[in-house]
Design a protein around this motif. Structure first.
Motif, PDB file in Angstrom:
ATOM      1  N   LYS A  78      10.953   9.825   1.461  1.00 52.64           N
ATOM      2  CA  LYS A  78       9.495   9.953   1.468  1.00 52.64           C
ATOM      3  C   LYS A  78       8.839   8.784   0.753  1.00 52.64           C
ATOM      4  N   VAL A  79       7.665   8.401   1.265  1.00 59.00           N
ATOM      5  CA  VAL A  79       6.830   7.404   0.605  1.00 59.00           C
ATOM      6  C   VAL A  79       5.425   7.967   0.501  1.00 59.00           C
ATOM      7  N   LYS A  80       4.622   7.376  -0.372  1.00 57.56           N
ATOM      8  CA  LYS A  80       3.244   7.841  -0.544  1.00 57.56           C
ATOM      9  C   LYS A  80       2.294   6.668  -0.365  1.00 57.56           C
ATOM     10  N   CYS A  81       1.235   6.902   0.406  1.00 61.78           N
ATOM     11  CA  CYS A  81       0.204   5.882   0.600  1.00 61.78           C
ATOM     12  C   CYS A  81      -0.630   5.771  -0.671  1.00 61.78           C
ATOM     13  N   LEU A  82      -0.749   4.583  -1.215  1.00 65.15           N
ATOM     14  CA  LEU A  82      -1.507   4.376  -2.447  1.00 65.15           C
ATOM     15  C   LEU A  82      -3.014   4.393  -2.205  1.00 65.15           C
ATOM     16  N   SER A 103       6.467   4.184  10.664  1.00 60.14           N
ATOM     17  CA  SER A 103       5.497   5.243  10.388  1.00 60.14           C
ATOM     18  C   SER A 103       4.439   4.770   9.405  1.00 60.14           C
ATOM     19  N   MET A 104       4.833   3.939   8.449  1.00 57.29           N
ATOM     20  CA  MET A 104       3.874   3.424   7.473  1.00 57.29           C
ATOM     21  C   MET A 104       2.863   2.490   8.139  1.00 57.29           C
ATOM     22  N   LEU A 105       3.329   1.649   9.063  1.00 54.98           N
ATOM     23  CA  LEU A 105       2.428   0.742   9.770  1.00 54.98           C
ATOM     24  C   LEU A 105       1.440   1.514  10.640  1.00 54.98           C
ATOM     25  N   PHE A 114       0.811  -1.209   0.000  1.00 59.21           N
ATOM     26  CA  PHE A 114       0.000   0.000   0.000  1.00 59.21           C
ATOM     27  C   PHE A 114       0.845   1.262   0.000  1.00 59.21           C
ATOM     28  N   MET A 115       2.151   1.125  -0.187  1.00 57.11           N
ATOM     29  CA  MET A 115       3.042   2.268  -0.167  1.00 57.11           C
ATOM     30  C   MET A 115       3.906   2.295  -1.418  1.00 57.11           C
ATOM     31  N   SER A 116       4.316   3.496  -1.797  1.00 54.05           N
ATOM     32  CA  SER A 116       5.181   3.675  -2.964  1.00 54.05           C
ATOM     33  C   SER A 116       6.272   4.671  -2.613  1.00 54.05           C
ATOM     34  N   ILE A 117       7.528   4.333  -2.920  1.00 53.38           N
ATOM     35  CA  ILE A 117       8.646   5.240  -2.651  1.00 53.38           C
ATOM     36  C   ILE A 117       8.648   6.365  -3.683  1.00 53.38           C
ATOM     37  N   ILE A 118       8.691   7.617  -3.204  1.00 53.34           N
ATOM     38  CA  ILE A 118       8.729   8.768  -4.122  1.00 53.34           C
ATOM     39  C   ILE A 118      10.048   9.518  -4.040  1.00 53.34           C
ATOM     40  N   SER A 119      10.849   9.277  -2.978  1.00 49.43           N
ATOM     41  CA  SER A 119      12.184   9.859  -2.864  1.00 49.43           C
ATOM     42  C   SER A 119      12.958   9.061  -1.825  1.00 49.43           C
ATOM     43  N   CYS A 120      14.180   9.484  -1.573  1.00 49.16           N
ATOM     44  CA  CYS A 120      15.008   8.759  -0.611  1.00 49.16           C
ATOM     45  C   CYS A 120      14.420   8.801   0.795  1.00 49.16           C
ATOM     46  N   THR A 122       7.117  10.401   5.963  1.00 47.94           N
ATOM     47  CA  THR A 122       8.574  10.366   6.080  1.00 47.94           C
ATOM     48  C   THR A 122       9.057   8.918   6.134  1.00 47.94           C
ATOM     49  N   TYR A 123      10.158   8.643   5.439  1.00 44.68           N
ATOM     50  CA  TYR A 123      10.694   7.283   5.375  1.00 44.68           C
ATOM     51  C   TYR A 123      12.166   7.303   5.768  1.00 44.68           C
ATOM     52  N   SER A 124      12.546   6.479   6.739  1.00 40.68           N
ATOM     53  CA  SER A 124      13.934   6.437   7.202  1.00 40.68           C
ATOM     54  C   SER A 124      14.406   4.989   7.343  1.00 40.68           C
ATOM     55  N   ASN A 125      14.237   4.228   6.290  1.00 40.84           N
ATOM     56  CA  ASN A 125      14.705   2.835   6.222  1.00 40.84           C
ATOM     57  C   ASN A 125      13.992   1.883   7.184  1.00 40.84           C
TER      58      ASN A 125
END
Length: 414
Positions: free
Chosen positions: A14-18, A32-34, A6-12, A25-28
């Motif tokens: 950041k991710v976007k919820c589909l 946060s996505m869960l 349900f997520m897509s990476i848009i930058s190093c 914010t995405y940090s490896n």
């Protein structure tokens, strides 16, 4: 459950919820996505009909496919390529790849949808400016391209391509004016056009006069003419330029020469770079060609020495002349790059930029070592001076403040 479904990476970072298109914010890690998924979507996903969920996912893949075709200028036939089909099969075995015809229809629907949104956006703006140009395809078909520039409701400078239409008619002022008018009426901006920017061709100037809108000459195009005419004034420069072009063409058309040049650069411990050929319609391509050749003069000389050819590299004096020419032309190259930017308003910079060019070239001409470079500098200074005087008389390039806008306390300063 794999949250990445349900997520897509848009930058190093950041991710976007589909599902809701919110950026996170995405940090490896997926913490946060869960949290986002469990707080907003988990219940909805457990109660939704599985068949409905499958349809929703198919729509998302279709949209991603259409966006890929548009953004990457891919052919519709890509859906028939074996490698592409294998890739999608691995990513999602349940996804039914649309046919070429169906994909074309999806792209056309996307175009109509985007066009309608852009038209609605243009209805909200007070005024727009247009940039127009005639160009010819590789198959010698003529096209008229019109681009619109405006400030949106969030005070952001926006640019959108309104049309690129086949133009088989004669390029008379009347036909061009008719073509422009149809585009303006189609987009509902006929009474909002405050300025039309074109090149200095006589038919374009007459076309704008027929349309009865304010006209501005493209300054990047004007700089192109200034430099090219200055080149024509100096035969010695054109002789060196022709010699350099012949040399670059040799390395560009000979596989053996190209490979030998790469080998020599590696042996010298240099990054492997290719020579650049100039394009007649863009003066800065000549600048790029001379700059790269001067940069690779040692590898080029060494490579030529080991090849069977009657082509000779420029002499030390000619390379010195090229270096002087690059020194003179550097400000024009920087100005061309600045004026070609799409995210900034360039008209307000034109008069100061032309003044700076005049001042810069005047100072640089005094320290040149070669006679032909001094001649080039003098020619450029004269042509810039003539163009700058003309530009200062154009109201479109200046901002004039009515006296009633100026506080009484400040009038004495003017």
């Amino acid at each position: 459950m794999a949250v990445w479904s349900f997520m897509s990476i848009i930058s190093c970072f950041k991710v976007k919820c589909l599902l809701c298109h919110k950026e996170l914010t995405y940090s490896n890690n997926t913490s946060s996505m869960l949290r986002h998924y469990r707080a907003l979507h988990e219940h909805a996903q457990t109660t939704v009909n599985p068949q409905t969920s499958q349809i929703s996912k198919k729509e998302m893949v279709n949209e991603a496919l259409v966006n890929m075709i548009i953004k990457d200028s891919q052919p519709f036939s890509i859906v028939e390529d074996a490698g592409f089909r294998e890739l999608l099969q691995v990513l999602d075995p349940t996804y039914v790849i649309p046919t070429r015809k169906a994909l074309k229809g999806m792209v056309e629907n996307k175009y109509r949808e985007t066009k309608e949104k852009t038209r609605e956006q243009l209805q909200k703006v007070v005024s727009v400016s247009l940039t127009s140009d005639m160009w010819t395809s590789l198959h010698m078909d003529a096209y008229l391209a019109v681009t619109c520039h405006f400030i949106d409701e969030e005070d952001k400078l926006c640019t959108t391509l309104l049309d690129v239409q086949h133009f088989p008619k004669c390029h008379t002022a009347e036909n061009l004016a008719t073509g422009h008018m149809k585009i303006m009426e189609e987009w509902g901006i006929k009474d909002k056009v405050k300025c039309l920017v074109t090149d200095a061709a006589a038919n374009m100037i007459a076309c704008v006069r027929t349309l009865n809108v304010r006209h501005a000459i493209c300054i990047a195009h004007a700089l192109n003419l200034i430099v090219k005419k200055s080149f024509d004034d100096i035969s010695s420069f054109n002789e060196i330029r022709t010699k350099c072009r012949k040399l670059v063409t040799f390395f560009g058309t000979s596989t053996t020469a190209k490979e030998r040049l790469a080998q020599v650069q590696e042996q010298m411990g240099r990054p492997v770079l290719k020579l650049i050929i100039e394009v007649d319609t863009r003066w800065n391509s000549t600048y790029n060609m001379l700059e790269r050749l001067h940069q690779l003069r040692e590898p080029v000389g060494a490579a030529l020495a080991s090849l069977r050819t009657d082509i000779t590299p420029p002499t030390a004096l000619e390379y010195e002349a090229v270096q002087d020419a690059l020194h003179v032309l550097a400000p024009f190259h920087q100005a061309t790059v600045e004026l070609s930017g799409e995210k900034r308003v360039s008209a307000s910079k034109v008069i100061p930029l032309m003044k700076m060019l005049h001042h810069n070239i005047t100072n640089k001409s005094e320290g040149l070592n070669t006679n032909f470079a001094r001649q080039l500098g003098d020619s450029l200074v004269q042509r810039v001076r003539e163009k700058a005087v003309h530009l200062e008389t154009l109201s479109v390039m200046t901002i004039q403040y009515p006296h009633y806008w100026i506080p009484d306390s400040k009038k004495s300063d003017f």
